[in-house]
Design an enzyme around this catalytic site. Structure first.
Site, short mmCIF file in Angstrom:
data_model
loop_
_atom_site.label_atom_id
_atom_site.label_comp_id
_atom_site.label_asym_id
_atom_site.label_seq_id
_atom_site.Cartn_x
_atom_site.Cartn_y
_atom_site.Cartn_z
N CYS A 300 96.17 -31.60 34.65
CA CYS A 300 94.93 -31.12 35.26
C CYS A 300 94.97 -31.24 36.78
O CYS A 300 95.72 -30.54 37.43
CB CYS A 300 93.74 -31.84 34.64
SG CYS A 300 92.16 -31.00 34.92
N HIS A 384 94.36 -30.19 28.97
CA HIS A 384 94.35 -31.61 28.62
C HIS A 384 95.13 -31.84 27.32
O HIS A 384 94.58 -31.68 26.23
CB HIS A 384 92.92 -32.12 28.47
CG HIS A 384 92.22 -32.32 29.77
ND1 HIS A 384 92.07 -33.54 30.36
CD2 HIS A 384 91.65 -31.43 30.62
CE1 HIS A 384 91.43 -33.42 31.52
NE2 HIS A 384 91.17 -32.14 31.69
N GLU A 386 95.99 -34.51 25.95
CA GLU A 386 95.48 -35.64 25.18
C GLU A 386 94.37 -35.21 24.21
O GLU A 386 94.02 -35.94 23.29
CB GLU A 386 94.96 -36.74 26.11
CG GLU A 386 93.61 -36.52 26.72
CD GLU A 386 93.59 -35.53 27.86
OE1 GLU A 386 92.49 -35.18 28.34
OE2 GLU A 386 94.68 -35.09 28.29
#
Length: 406
Positions: A300, A384, A386
């Site tokens: 990001c 993202h 994650e």
């Protein structure tokens, strides 16, 4: 005279042109309001913390994960409007917060809902969303036409806004509008310094398991230094899941201090604000890290600042990308993955220097979603990986990073 929209009942039918019409004085029962810099005033029912918050209004299309969204430090100085109409049904708990430091506990400044947050009905819930918002200092407003506001953003871009919650209904719309217009905005702001950790800390916590919750990885194979521009906890947990213990360092840590920790790899984390502003002090550090030959993963904001350090440019987006349903193509494998995104700036692919290639692209609008450096162990993604909230299609990127550390 500002445009006004009086809407108290969350079950009211709406007209998409309603926001452009002049209304009468504010409704007597309104306890919340949001003022857009273009002069629009929207009334509703206040929720969460009382008072006034100012920020950039963006819409998020995710249908799950509202707690993770509102505690993502990347939303610092933003007001999040949820396009999904019913929010709050799973309540809130301490496990799902995404901030990693005390400085990052104030992420999103405000929240906008179509329907008033509902009572929780979930076995993990420890708190009502409204009470949780109040504890977090997040000003909320519900019962507004989020579809019309989303259309306004799509057509005119994200705006400076001020949001108010007054339990007694005493809202000064003119003062609220002036507050919105006086705010300096996100562009040109270095917000990473606002949310970064004050001190270095270690993290070994792995991903959540339904049987045992969170556990620690005590047998780490790698040591990773994470430069904290607003790092989410699930980034650290994903690193632990691929065998890495993380040393998290503040955003202003020098390259010499990072390399003195002798890491196997370096992660440039997510975070808020204008990458060019943060890059004024971070880009020289990142250049030195690149020259060290250490494997690097950017995520990001970290992806954007890596691009700046390599000689590329970033630019502000009109609406940004905020949601958990964005299709991205991995150009190396041809695989299309659904990812979580949260950014208002993007890397200009036309500015990439020789030796730096796009690795991922957004299938919504073709914007850049990833980079790789030819001949070097350096990768980055705009989204993202994650995936909290969101799908887990991109977890493989942490495995790819581990392979680079091998």
């Amino acid at each position: 005279m500002p445009n006004q929209v009086a809407n108290q009942d969350p079950n009211t039918k709406f007209n998409s042109d309603e926001l452009s019409k002049n209304g009468s004085k504010s409704p007597e029962k309104a306890t919340g309001a949001i003022a857009l810099a273009d002069g629009t005033i929207v009334y509703g029912r206040g929720s969460g913390a009382t008072g006034i918050a100012v920020g950039e209004l963006c819409f998020n299309t995710a249908i799950t994960g509202y707690q993770e969204i509102l505690t993502d430090p990347s939303y610092c100085d933003q007001i999040v409007m949820f396009t999904f109409p019913h929010v709050g049904n799973v309540g809130a708990n301490e496990d799902d917060n995404e901030e990693s430091s005390d400085n990052a506990t104030s992420a999103a400044r405000g929240a906008v809902f179509r329907a008033h947050p509902t009572p929780p009905a979930n076995w993990r819930s420890k708190d009502h969303l409204g009470a949780w918002l109040r504890k977090k200092g997040i000003v909320g407003i519900s019962g507004v036409d989020t579809r019309a506001l989303t259309k306004r953003i799509r057509e005119g871009g994200m705006q400076k806004v001020a949001i108010a919650h007054a339990a007694d209904g005493q809202i000064d719309k003119d003062a609220l509008l002036e507050t919105a217009r006086a705010w300096s905005g996100v562009e040109g702001s270095d917000l990473a310094k606002t949310v970064t950790s004050e001190e270095r800390f270690e993290s070994k916590e792995a991903l959540w398991d339904i049987a045992d919750g969170y556990s620690n990885n005590e047998n780490a194979k790698y040591h990773v230094v994470v430069v904290d521009f607003g790092v989410k906890k699930n980034i650290l947990r994903n690193l632990a899941d691929v065998g890495a213990r993380a040393t998290v360092v503040p955003a202003t840590t020098s390259a010499d201090d990072i390399l003195a920790l002798n890491p196997d790899g370096i992660v440039l984390s997510n975070g808020p604000g204008d990458p060019a502003a943060t890059g004024e002090y971070a880009a020289p550090t990142i250049k030195a890290l690149i020259e060290s030959g250490k494997p690097i993963l950017g995520i990001c904001l970290g992806h954007q600042m890596l691009a700046l350090s390599l000689g590329a440019k970033t630019k502000k987006m009109a609406q940004g990308h905020h949601g958990a349903n964005h299709p991205v193509k991995d150009l190396e494998t041809g695989k299309v993955e659904i990812v979580s995104m949260n950014h208002g700036f993007t890397v200009d692919p036309d500015s990439l220097p020789e030796g730096v290639e796009q690795s991922h692209i957004s299938l919504f609008d073709g914007t850049n979603s990833g980079l790789r450096v030819v001949g070097k162990p350096i990768i980055s993604v705009q989204h993202h990986p994650e995936a909290s909230p969101g799908p887990q299609d991109s977890f493989y990127l942490f495995e790819r990073f581990a392979e680079l550390m091998n």
